[in-house]
Design a protein around this motif. Sequence first.
Motif, PDB file in Angstrom:
ATOM      1  N   ALA A  93       2.381  -5.552 -12.313  1.00 37.34           N
ATOM      2  CA  ALA A  93       1.623  -6.110 -11.261  1.00 37.34           C
ATOM      3  C   ALA A  93       0.793  -5.762 -10.373  1.00 37.34           C
ATOM      4  CB  ALA A  93       1.809  -7.730 -11.607  1.00 37.34           C
ATOM      5  N   GLU A  94       1.912  -5.089  -9.552  1.00 38.45           N
ATOM      6  CA  GLU A  94       1.394  -4.947  -8.104  1.00 38.45           C
ATOM      7  C   GLU A  94       0.488  -3.253  -8.532  1.00 38.45           C
ATOM      8  OE1 GLU A  94       1.261  -4.149  -4.431  1.00 38.45           O
ATOM      9  OE2 GLU A  94       1.534  -5.729  -5.166  1.00 38.45           O
ATOM     10  N   THR A  95       0.425  -2.558  -9.265  1.00 41.21           N
ATOM     11  CA  THR A  95       0.232  -1.121  -9.426  1.00 41.21           C
ATOM     12  C   THR A  95      -1.259  -2.102 -10.303  1.00 41.21           C
ATOM     13  OG1 THR A  95       1.598   0.239  -9.630  1.00 41.21           O
ATOM     14  CG2 THR A  95      -0.780   0.621 -11.103  1.00 41.21           C
ATOM     15  N   ARG A  96      -1.685  -3.080 -10.811  1.00 41.57           N
ATOM     16  CA  ARG A  96      -2.229  -3.921 -11.472  1.00 41.57           C
ATOM     17  C   ARG A  96      -3.924  -4.295 -10.500  1.00 41.57           C
ATOM     18  NH1 ARG A  96      -5.338  -5.046 -15.614  1.00 41.57           N
ATOM     19  NH2 ARG A  96      -4.223  -4.161 -17.227  1.00 41.57           N
ATOM     20  N   ARG A  97      -2.639  -4.902  -9.056  1.00 42.24           N
ATOM     21  CA  ARG A  97      -3.392  -5.782  -8.421  1.00 42.24           C
ATOM     22  C   ARG A  97      -4.235  -4.578  -7.708  1.00 42.24           C
ATOM     23  NH1 ARG A  97      -3.471  -6.006  -3.547  1.00 42.24           N
ATOM     24  NH2 ARG A  97      -2.276  -4.936  -2.804  1.00 42.24           N
ATOM     25  N   LYS A  98      -3.548  -3.297  -6.591  1.00 37.55           N
ATOM     26  CA  LYS A  98      -4.470  -2.248  -6.357  1.00 37.55           C
ATOM     27  C   LYS A  98      -5.395  -1.854  -6.774  1.00 37.55           C
ATOM     28  CE  LYS A  98      -0.056  -0.768  -3.952  1.00 37.55           C
ATOM     29  NZ  LYS A  98       1.313  -0.105  -3.866  1.00 37.55           N
ATOM     30  N   LEU A 100      -7.177  -2.956  -8.840  1.00 38.05           N
ATOM     31  CA  LEU A 100      -8.393  -3.972  -8.879  1.00 38.05           C
ATOM     32  C   LEU A 100      -9.274  -4.422  -7.261  1.00 38.05           C
ATOM     33  CD1 LEU A 100      -7.029  -6.210 -12.030  1.00 38.05           C
ATOM     34  CD2 LEU A 100      -9.192  -4.426 -12.516  1.00 38.05           C
ATOM     35  N   ALA A 101      -7.955  -4.129  -6.948  1.00 41.79           N
ATOM     36  CA  ALA A 101      -8.341  -4.881  -4.848  1.00 41.79           C
ATOM     37  C   ALA A 101      -9.098  -3.349  -4.790  1.00 41.79           C
ATOM     38  CB  ALA A 101      -7.415  -4.682  -4.595  1.00 41.79           C
TER      39      ALA A 101
END
Length: 129
Positions: A93-98, A100-101
């Motif tokens: 989830a953290e990699t996805r968040r970074k 997309l951000a």
Amino acid sequence: MSVYILVVDDEPDVEALFRQQFRRDLRAGRFLMEFASSAPAALERAVAMEDATLILILSDINMPGMSGLEMLPIVRSVRPDVPVIMITAYGDAETRRKALANGATDLMTKPIDFAALRQEIDTRLEQAV
């Protein structure tokens, strides 16, 4: 009109894998694939292809030197018109968040779902026409 997809990955076998998966499309001239083995090389290609129709950038995240996540905001500022899909072996989830951000359109995990990628490419081809 030639349309291009830029694939960025430091693994030498990635080019052969992509050429094999999309061999019919490449042979038919639906699109061309360019390959860069590092983020700096990809940035160079993205700038050099300014007049070409670059419809998609696919980039690995974990690469030596500049990572895909570090490259992402730079390539988005240079080519804001081109969607970028990040590819990683770690789809947390953290990699996805970074990703997309920082401007990624999507995040795909390895092994790549080539059927899903083909659909994405088909969508981009339709939009390019």
